[in-house]
Enzyme design. Structure first.
Site, mmCIF file in Angstrom:
data_model
loop_
_atom_site.group_PDB
_atom_site.id
_atom_site.type_symbol
_atom_site.label_atom_id
_atom_site.label_comp_id
_atom_site.label_asym_id
_atom_site.label_seq_id
_atom_site.Cartn_x
_atom_site.Cartn_y
_atom_site.Cartn_z
ATOM 1 N N HIS A 200 15.957 46.614 32.857
ATOM 2 C CA HIS A 200 15.437 45.251 33.002
ATOM 3 C C HIS A 200 16.428 44.372 33.771
ATOM 4 O O HIS A 200 16.048 43.678 34.724
ATOM 5 C CB HIS A 200 15.172 44.676 31.601
ATOM 6 N N GLU A 201 17.698 44.436 33.370
ATOM 7 C CA GLU A 201 18.702 43.589 34.026
ATOM 8 C C GLU A 201 18.961 44.044 35.456
ATOM 9 O O GLU A 201 19.163 43.220 36.348
ATOM 10 C CB GLU A 201 19.996 43.569 33.218
ATOM 11 N N HIS B 92 16.316 42.656 37.642
ATOM 12 C CA HIS B 92 16.438 41.225 37.927
ATOM 13 C C HIS B 92 17.119 40.980 39.277
ATOM 14 O O HIS B 92 16.913 39.934 39.899
ATOM 15 C CB HIS B 92 17.235 40.521 36.829
ATOM 16 N N GLU C 46 10.604 37.861 34.770
ATOM 17 C CA GLU C 46 10.804 38.670 33.573
ATOM 18 C C GLU C 46 9.780 39.796 33.489
ATOM 19 O O GLU C 46 10.100 40.904 33.037
ATOM 20 C CB GLU C 46 10.724 37.785 32.331
ATOM 21 N N ASP D 104 10.601 43.638 33.257
ATOM 22 C CA ASP D 104 10.103 44.479 32.162
ATOM 23 C C ASP D 104 9.480 45.767 32.696
ATOM 24 O O ASP D 104 9.755 46.863 32.198
ATOM 25 C CB ASP D 104 9.050 43.717 31.347
#
Length: 768
Positions: A602-603, A606, A664, A668
């Site tokens: 997830h990070e 980003h 987000e 995800d």
């Protein structure tokens, strides 16, 4: 299945045998003579034929099974290993997973309800909370550990910074002293420092009102209403700091809370809070108090309406508007004397900036707001402006819990209307959170000594590498991105700086002591807060000419969360999150990859979402995409926006803001896909499926997705749901699960969901 195939096969051959026998001509007398012998022979032949047929079917069946394995279409249950993980943590994990599942729900109909349905039924939101989820539960557990550490007696031999943490915490916990002091000291402070709050101070004089002076006084106390002036990283040169001006935050949670009907229940609760606080402090004029409280809210509604919407602020290019101080003064002189305001601000430093001139470049992050603010201020009485600005200081202090019980009761009533909470948080949690935020590394030093296994850091770094490899592999599979852009994307991925657990400086006594050397606390919590805010303000301004330390941590090690910083191209996973159910070194890898692995992915993603993609590998705002790739990315992102915009939060009958949550949601989806790829890559290196959890009839592929889903088991009050829809950048937990698995071919395969089922729709959205 096998029985019916054999039956069908046997019936067909019986028919064939009858046909062949009919072709033999036999004399009637011979037929009569041999009837019994031929009947016996026929039965024997049929029995032999049946045995041969059964053997043949068994061979064919075995071939089909082997062929199925080769095609990787074998049912997931056949991948369940006979070996079990029987560590204490595995047994507890199995029990937790099982206890959360609602087995009456088909996972292909609603995977969130399948994974979390029983958890939702067996949990309730605490009265002091507006939501309940796994992150919050784990953070509460960390809070109990911090309570024990911060309430331990001061040891004369321990670091000064740790002593300071204990003193600050104790001053916050001392509710008896806070109540005993009353509010006289607070009233006197407001008069002395801000010339009084007009609503409650009869001696307020409009002729003495000076906007620049009042703003500076508020800034030093941690409040920046109406105008934000601060030092931040230059988006286009992330190696330097630069002065920025920006529109403000608000007294209520966000802009959309003001863009409602004027008699909205929450807006009126805010107005009543202002009036009730004024009543406790003592009105200057009782007869006009209601109108003054209303005027404060009306003014803030105007500020909200002229502010840039949060959806537009997702684009950093729109925020990057360099101007000289001289230009700012020329453009917005009707607001205030910017030259005086900025010069006086910088002159407060110990070593005033000798090279600071009117040609200093500043970044204006909201030009349209400042243009409109000129008109708003021209048409607003100074008394209303002063009332509003000082109110923002009062509500700031109110939210720190530094005033007495009477004030906290008013805030509790207000929060009940906004968020559905019915009681104040436990005092040790309020004080533990505040102390941790102020002295992050000092508290972190205490936390990691007894609550973090160094092996977790090593395993975490290895997992990050595995996730980065998976990202590169998925990048290669993309059909919408051209090869030159893929090369640059891989470079950015390789430059991502991972931070795990805690910074090494946390063990350096000299570093820690110097970091908090300017903070000195006593038993008075209100004064301690003022010390913290003043030092934080000056510390920020001092950064203007300093080189940026990209290794510096700004997050407390005890935090249960994870972060990506686009300006440093850095991913950060504090020690607090490296615990079950996210991670354990004794877990099966299916749970670790479905937990912390998805968080890592997830990070990483980003860095390539709608905002992160605007920055290059060094953290600079730059164009590194080809025009074609950029256009196709926007189309892919629009698919995600449309998908999530169609999800309805049933409790409040409102749809999710797909624009504001897109970053987000993209993260995800990308994180889930990367983590699953990384997990299957790991299994390949082992040459076999890993151990399973005891008592659960799930394959490890299925456990991967179940653990991912259960991270987002969530209960929300209606107020919390409304907050997420209005201003949240994250979708509610239910839709973080549903949206991600609906787009996942891997999930559909693992649970054998039919094409067209709710969790395996024909149309899927894919970005990364």
């Amino acid at each position: 299945m096998a029985t019916s195939e054999v039956a069908k096969f046997t019936t067909d051959n019986d028919s064939l045998s009858t046909i062949n026998n009919s072709r033999t001509a036999v004399a009637p007398e011979v037929l009569r003579f041999t009837k019994d012998r031929r009947t016996l022979r026929k039965k024997l032949l049929l029995l032999i034929l049946l045995m041969v047929t059964v053997s043949l079917v068994a061979v064919v069946a075995a071939f089909i099974v082997e062929k199925t394995k080769a095609d990787s279409t074998v049912p997931e249950t056949s991948l369940i290993s006979k070996e079990l993980c029987l560590t204490k943590e595995c047994v507890l994990a199995a029990a937790t997973i099982d206890r959360s599942i609602d087995y009456s729900v088909n996972p292909c109909d609603n995977f969130y309800k399948f994974a979390c349905g029983r958890w939702e039924k067996e949990n309730v939101i605490p009265e002091d909370k507006s939501n309940l989820n796994r992150f919050g539960i784990l953070q509460d557990q960390v809070g109990i550990k911090l309570k024990s550490l911060l309430e331990a007696p001061i040891d004369l031999q321990e670091l000064q910074s740790i002593k300071k943490a204990k003193i600050l915490y104790a001053s916050c916990k001392n509710v008896g002293l806070i109540n005993e002091r009353g509010d006289d000291h607070f009233k006197e402070y407001v008069i002395k420092e801000f010339s009084g709050w007009p609503l409650t101070f009869a001696g307020w004089n409009e002729t003495r009102f000076n906007l620049e002076t009042l703003l500076q006084a508020l800034n030093r106390r941690g409040v920046m209403p109406m105008i934000q002036l601060y030092v931040g990283i230059d988006y286009k040169n992330s190696s330097k700091q630069i002065l920025k001006i920006d529109q403000p935050s608000f007294g209520m949670p966000g802009q959309k809370y003001y863009q409602v009907k004027r008699n909205d229940t929450m807006l009126m609760a805010y107005e009543h809070l202002i009036h009730n606080i004024g009543s406790l402090l003592g009105f200057a004029n009782q007869s006009s108090s209601l109108e003054e409280a209303k005027a404060i809210v009306d003014f803030e509604i105007l500020l909200a309406n002229i502010s840039m919407p949060i959806e537009q602020r997702r684009n950093s290019n729109l925020l990057y508007n360099p101007m000289t101080l001289e230009e700012i003064q020329g453009n917005y002189s009707q607001i205030l004397n910017w030259t005086k305001y900025v010069y006086d601000t910088m002159a407060q430093l110990d070593n005033a900036m000798q090279d600071f001139t009117s040609q200093e470049i500043m970044i204006n992050q909201s030009p349209l707001y400042f243009e409109r603010l000129t008109t708003v201020l021209t048409n607003t009485p100074k008394r209303t402006v002063a009332n509003y600005l000082i109110w923002r200081f009062i509500i700031f202090v109110l939210k720190t819990s530094a005033l007495g019980e009477k004030y906290m009761n008013l805030l509790t009533n207000y929060n009940k209307v906004l968020f559905g909470t019915s009681s104040e948080r436990a005092r040790f949690r309020i004080c533990g959170s505040y102390t941790t935020n102020v002295l992050r590394l000092a508290v972190g030093r205490m936390f990691i000594e007894n609550n973090f296994d160094p092996d977790s850091k090593i395993i975490g770094l290895d997992m990050i590498k595995e996730l980065q490899v998976a990202f590169d592999e998925l990048l290669e599979d993309l059909d919408w991105m051209d090869d030159p852009t893929k090369v640059v994307a891989k470079e950015k991925n390789s430059y991502i700086a991972p931070k795990i657990g805690y910074p090494e400086e946390i063990k350096n006594d000299t570093y820690i002591e110097e970091l908090y050397s300017k903070l000195e606390f006593d038993e008075n919590f209100f004064e301690n807060i003022l010390i913290v805010e003043r030092e934080s303000y000056y510390e920020n301004l001092r950064e203007l000419r300093k080189p940026i330390d990209k290794e510096k941590w700004s997050i407390a090690p005890s935090t249960v969360n994870a972060f990506y910083n686009p300006l440093n191209n850095q991913i950060l996973f504090p020690a607090g999150i490296l615990q079950p159910p996210f991670f354990s070194k004794t877990y099966p890898k299916s749970l670790n990859f479905g937990g912390i692995g998805v968080v890592i992915g997830h990070e990483i993603t980003h860095g390539f979402d709608d905002r992160g993609r605007l920055y290059d590998k060094y953290g600079n705002l730059a164009k590194w995409w080809s025009p074609d790739a950029e256009n196709k990315f926007k189309a892919k992102a629009q698919c995600i926006i449309d998908q999530y915009s169609n999800f309805t939060v049933t409790d409040i009958h409102m749809k999710i803001n797909g624009v504001n949550t897109q970053g987000e949601n993209i993260a995800d989806n990308g994180g889930l896909k990367q983590a699953y790829r990384a997990y299957r890559n790991w299994v390949k290196t082992q040459g076999k499926e890993e151990q399973n959890l005891p008592g659960l009839h799930f394959s490890n592929n299925q456990l991967f997705f179940i653990n991912f889903a259960q991270l987002w088991c969530t209960l929300m009050t209606e107020g919390d749901a409304l907050n997420r829809v209005r201003i949240g950048s994250h979708s509610p937990g239910e839709f973080r699960v549903i949206g991600s698995v609906q787009n996942s071919h891997d999930f559909a395969t693992a649970f054998q969901c039919p094409v067209g089922s709710s969790m395996n729709p024909i149309h899927k959205c894919h970005v990364w």
